[in-house]
Design an enzyme around this catalytic site. Structure first.
Site, short mmCIF file in Angstrom:
data_model
loop_
_atom_site.label_atom_id
_atom_site.label_comp_id
_atom_site.label_asym_id
_atom_site.label_seq_id
_atom_site.Cartn_x
_atom_site.Cartn_y
_atom_site.Cartn_z
N THR A 153 0.76 -1.07 -0.11
CA THR A 153 -0.16 0.02 0.18
C THR A 153 0.71 1.16 -0.07
OG1 THR A 153 -1.50 1.19 1.35
CG2 THR A 153 -0.03 -0.36 2.51
N ASP A 154 0.15 2.38 -0.54
CA ASP A 154 1.00 3.56 -0.53
C ASP A 154 0.84 4.09 1.12
OD1 ASP A 154 -1.82 4.37 -0.09
OD2 ASP A 154 -1.86 5.92 -1.39
N GLU A 155 0.15 3.61 1.91
CA GLU A 155 0.10 4.18 3.28
C GLU A 155 1.45 3.93 4.01
OE1 GLU A 155 -3.28 3.59 5.67
OE2 GLU A 155 -4.55 3.70 4.05
N TYR A 190 -1.78 -0.24 10.89
CA TYR A 190 -2.09 -1.09 9.62
C TYR A 190 -0.84 -0.82 9.00
CZ TYR A 190 -3.36 -1.50 4.72
OH TYR A 190 -3.46 -1.82 3.47
N LYS A 233 2.34 -3.32 7.26
CA LYS A 233 2.55 -3.36 5.94
C LYS A 233 4.07 -3.07 5.67
CE LYS A 233 -0.11 -4.69 2.88
NZ LYS A 233 -0.38 -5.93 2.52
P1 NAD Z 1 -9.63 -7.28 2.20
O1 NAD Z 1 -9.73 -7.02 3.50
O2 NAD Z 1 -11.02 -7.16 1.44
O3 NAD Z 1 -9.44 -8.76 1.87
C1 NAD Z 1 -8.38 -9.37 2.56
C2 NAD Z 1 -8.55 -10.95 2.22
O4 NAD Z 1 -7.38 -11.65 3.07
C3 NAD Z 1 -9.92 -11.68 2.71
O5 NAD Z 1 -10.40 -12.29 1.75
C4 NAD Z 1 -9.62 -12.43 4.06
O6 NAD Z 1 -10.27 -13.52 4.25
C5 NAD Z 1 -8.05 -12.69 3.81
N1 NAD Z 1 -6.90 -13.04 4.74
C6 NAD Z 1 -7.08 -12.21 6.16
N2 NAD Z 1 -6.30 -12.84 6.99
C7 NAD Z 1 -5.81 -13.94 6.65
C8 NAD Z 1 -5.12 -14.84 6.99
N3 NAD Z 1 -4.62 -14.78 8.25
N4 NAD Z 1 -4.85 -15.99 6.12
C9 NAD Z 1 -5.58 -16.06 4.94
N5 NAD Z 1 -6.20 -15.18 4.53
C10 NAD Z 1 -6.44 -14.11 5.21
O7 NAD Z 1 -8.54 -6.39 1.59
P2 NAD Z 1 -8.20 -5.68 0.20
O8 NAD Z 1 -8.94 -4.41 0.32
O9 NAD Z 1 -8.61 -6.74 -0.83
O10 NAD Z 1 -6.86 -5.59 0.28
C11 NAD Z 1 -5.81 -6.60 -0.50
C12 NAD Z 1 -4.35 -6.25 -0.25
O11 NAD Z 1 -4.03 -5.08 -0.81
C13 NAD Z 1 -3.99 -6.13 1.04
O12 NAD Z 1 -2.67 -6.74 1.32
C14 NAD Z 1 -3.87 -4.48 1.46
O13 NAD Z 1 -3.09 -4.18 2.13
C15 NAD Z 1 -3.55 -4.26 0.05
N6 NAD Z 1 -4.08 -2.91 -0.48
C16 NAD Z 1 -5.49 -2.55 -0.45
C17 NAD Z 1 -5.68 -1.44 -0.91
C18 NAD Z 1 -7.14 -0.82 -0.71
O14 NAD Z 1 -7.40 0.33 -1.22
N7 NAD Z 1 -8.08 -1.89 -0.52
C19 NAD Z 1 -4.84 -0.33 -1.56
C20 NAD Z 1 -3.61 -0.91 -1.74
C21 NAD Z 1 -2.98 -1.98 -1.32
O1 DAU Z 2 -4.19 4.04 0.47
C1 DAU Z 2 -4.30 2.71 0.66
C2 DAU Z 2 -5.02 2.06 1.63
O2 DAU Z 2 -6.40 2.75 1.33
C3 DAU Z 2 -5.33 0.62 1.71
O3 DAU Z 2 -4.02 0.18 1.87
C4 DAU Z 2 -6.23 0.38 2.84
O4 DAU Z 2 -6.33 -1.16 3.08
C5 DAU Z 2 -7.49 0.78 2.44
O5 DAU Z 2 -8.52 0.29 3.60
C6 DAU Z 2 -7.58 2.22 2.49
O6 DAU Z 2 -7.25 3.03 3.33
P1 DAU Z 2 -8.04 4.35 3.88
O7 DAU Z 2 -7.85 4.41 5.51
O8 DAU Z 2 -7.55 5.47 3.15
O9 DAU Z 2 -9.47 3.87 3.48
P2 DAU Z 2 -10.86 4.25 4.18
O10 DAU Z 2 -11.86 3.84 3.06
O11 DAU Z 2 -11.05 3.52 5.60
O12 DAU Z 2 -10.93 5.64 4.48
C7 DAU Z 2 -10.70 6.53 3.19
C8 DAU Z 2 -10.94 7.95 3.70
O13 DAU Z 2 -12.19 8.24 4.50
C9 DAU Z 2 -9.96 8.33 5.17
O14 DAU Z 2 -9.46 9.77 5.01
C10 DAU Z 2 -10.82 8.11 6.34
C11 DAU Z 2 -12.26 8.40 5.88
N1 DAU Z 2 -13.38 7.98 6.37
C12 DAU Z 2 -13.45 6.61 6.29
C13 DAU Z 2 -14.44 5.80 6.91
C14 DAU Z 2 -14.70 4.24 7.01
C15 DAU Z 2 -14.46 8.81 6.89
O15 DAU Z 2 -14.49 9.97 6.77
N2 DAU Z 2 -15.54 8.12 7.37
C16 DAU Z 2 -15.58 6.65 7.30
O16 DAU Z 2 -16.65 6.22 7.90
#
Ligand code: NAD
Ligand code: DAU
Length: 350
Positions: A131-133, A156, A160
């Site tokens: 992730t970019d975080e 988190y 990562k």
């Molecule tokens: P998600 O939470 O939707 O899915 C995570 C999956 O991992 C689920 O299917 C869960 O069952 C599985 N999992 C969790 N713990 C596990 C374990 N101990 N063993 C096996 N499986 C397990 O997550 P996502 O949003 O699809 O993100 C996927 C990946 O991409 C993550 O590594 C996250 O850090 C990264 N990522 C997410 C975002 C985003 O915006 N969502 C952006 C950049 C990177």
């Molecule tokens: O940047 C990549 C990341 O983006 C991934 O690595 C993470 O897995 C993914 O969850 C996401 O993280 P964020 O914290 O940016 O996403 P989230 O949807 O939780 O929040 C987006 C923005 O909205 C953040 O500034 C917090 C705000 N927010 C979030 C929620 C859930 C609100 O204002 N209200 C809310 O209820």
């Protein structure tokens, strides 16, 4: 012929990656390894579950014996590792779970790969999806590049960042072939409604308050999930060993502006008077340690591998809203049961 284990394939991004690989590479065997936590859902993969090149294995990446056994029996050629605890708010409540899955789970996979791939590092690949975080937060200017120093702030992002460091350490110490990509915020279908966009769509649809943290001034760089899956496909096949790519949408939005846009789209789709849904916007207590701004410079991915996002945010958001409106059963299913307890715990005292 290739056998690839994709971890976390039942989650949001993982399901799009699994679907893409199963459909585009019939000559590969795709093994989806997932624990099926609250975020994992096999309904996300209904359309490909019977494909002859697809197999689902339920298991926990923290369970080292299980992982070793899986490598022994399957002898994979590659791992695309997405399994993780992924929600920042949950990491603030329970950091240790993030250390276990994101750090220990990743090191378990690296160890199993190291034991099984000795002498075969030229024919195997460990792709870590990050992730970019990990880069921390930006002020008003600038962008994250692949050389920006790591500076994570939430449990988190710290977990990562740690897993990224371990992946690089296995490349440098043991010569394992690894690649890492760091992506910005994804949106699209099958996104669990704990995250901002699907939570807001769900609440607006249900006429419930839409919680906006702080003043809604935080900025995220949104990318359509299928463009992320396409980038992963390219990087997996084309990246040089040991390389890192940033993936992003060149698409920065202040949270409050994004929520207002969603309200406008939903007013139209739900035949509500203009301005009706925006009345649901509710400012609530800010997230602890809330990063102000993320923005990705994806120039390297563009110049080296020719990747650019395929659709505009307006197109992607409309597709996403349409998907949620057409898939009420999916949304009702994932928001029943434990989701209600989570929602109360997370939002009742804000
Ligand atoms: P998600 O939470 O939707 O899915 C995570 C999956 O991992 C689920 O299917 C869960 O069952 C599985 N999992 C969790 N713990 C596990 C374990 N101990 N063993 C096996 N499986 C397990 O997550 P996502 O949003 O699809 O993100 C996927 C990946 O991409 C993550 O590594 C996250 O850090 C990264 N990522 C997410 C975002 C985003 O915006 N969502 C952006 C950049 C990177
Ligand atoms: O940047 C990549 C990341 O983006 C991934 O690595 C993470 O897995 C993914 O969850 C996401 O993280 P964020 O914290 O940016 O996403 P989230 O949807 O939780 O929040 C987006 C923005 O909205 C953040 O500034 C917090 C705000 N927010 C979030 C929620 C859930 C609100 O204002 N209200 C809310 O209820």
């Amino acid at each position: 012929m290739k056998k690839i284990i994709i971890t976390g394939g039942a989650g949001f991004i993982g399901s799009h990656v699994v679907r893409r690989f199963v459909r585009n590479y019939p000559e590969y065997t795709i093994i989806n390894l997932d624990k099926l936590t609250y975020a994992g859902n096999l309904a996300n993969l209904k359309d490909i579950e019977d494909a002859p090149n697809y197999k689902f294995v339920k298991g926990d990446i923290v369970d080292i014996d299980f992982i070793n056994q899986l490598f022994e029996t399957e002898q994979p050629d590659a791992i695309i590792h997405l399994a993780a605890e992924s929600h920042v708010d949950r990491s603030i409540t329970n950091p240790l779970e993030f250390v276990m899955t994101n750090v220990v789970g990743t090191v378990n996979l690296l160890n199993a790969a190291r034991n099984n791939w000795k002498g075969k590092y030229d024919k195997t690949r460990f792709y870590h999806v990050s992730t970019d975080e990990v880069y921390g937060t930006l002020g008003e200017d600038g962008m994250f590049t692949e050389t920006t120093a790591y500076d994570p702030h939430s449990p988190y992002s710290a977990s990562k960042a740690s897993s990224d460091h371990f992946v690089r350490a296995y490349q440098d110490t043991y010569g394992m072939d690894t690649v890492i990509s760091n992506c910005s915020n994804n949106y699209g279908s099958y996104h669990f409604p704990e995250k901002l966009i699907p939570l807001a769509i769900h609440n607006i649809q249900q006429n419930k308050p839409v919680p906006v943290y702080g003043k809604g001034e935080n900025i995220r760089d949104w990318l359509w999930v299928e463009d992320h899956a396409r980038a992963i496909d390219l990087i997996f096949h084309k990246a040089k060993s040991g390389s890192t790519y940033n993936i992003g949408g060149h698409n920065e939005w202040k949270n409050i502006d994004l929520i207002k846009l969603l309200c406008t789209i939903l007013d139209q789709k739900l035949n509500r008077p203009a301005g009706e849904s925006a009345k649901l916007i509710t400012f609530v207590t800010d997230r602890a340690g809330h990063d102000l701004r993320y923005a990705i410079d994806a120039t390297k991915l563009k110049t080296e591998l020719g990747w650019v996002p395929s659709i505009t945010f307006e197109e992607g958001l409309e597709k996403t809203v349409d998907w949620y409106l057409a898939n009420e059963a999916w949304l009702n299913d994932v928001t029943s049961g434990h989701y209600q307890d989570y929602y109360k715990e997370q939002y009742s005292n804000r």
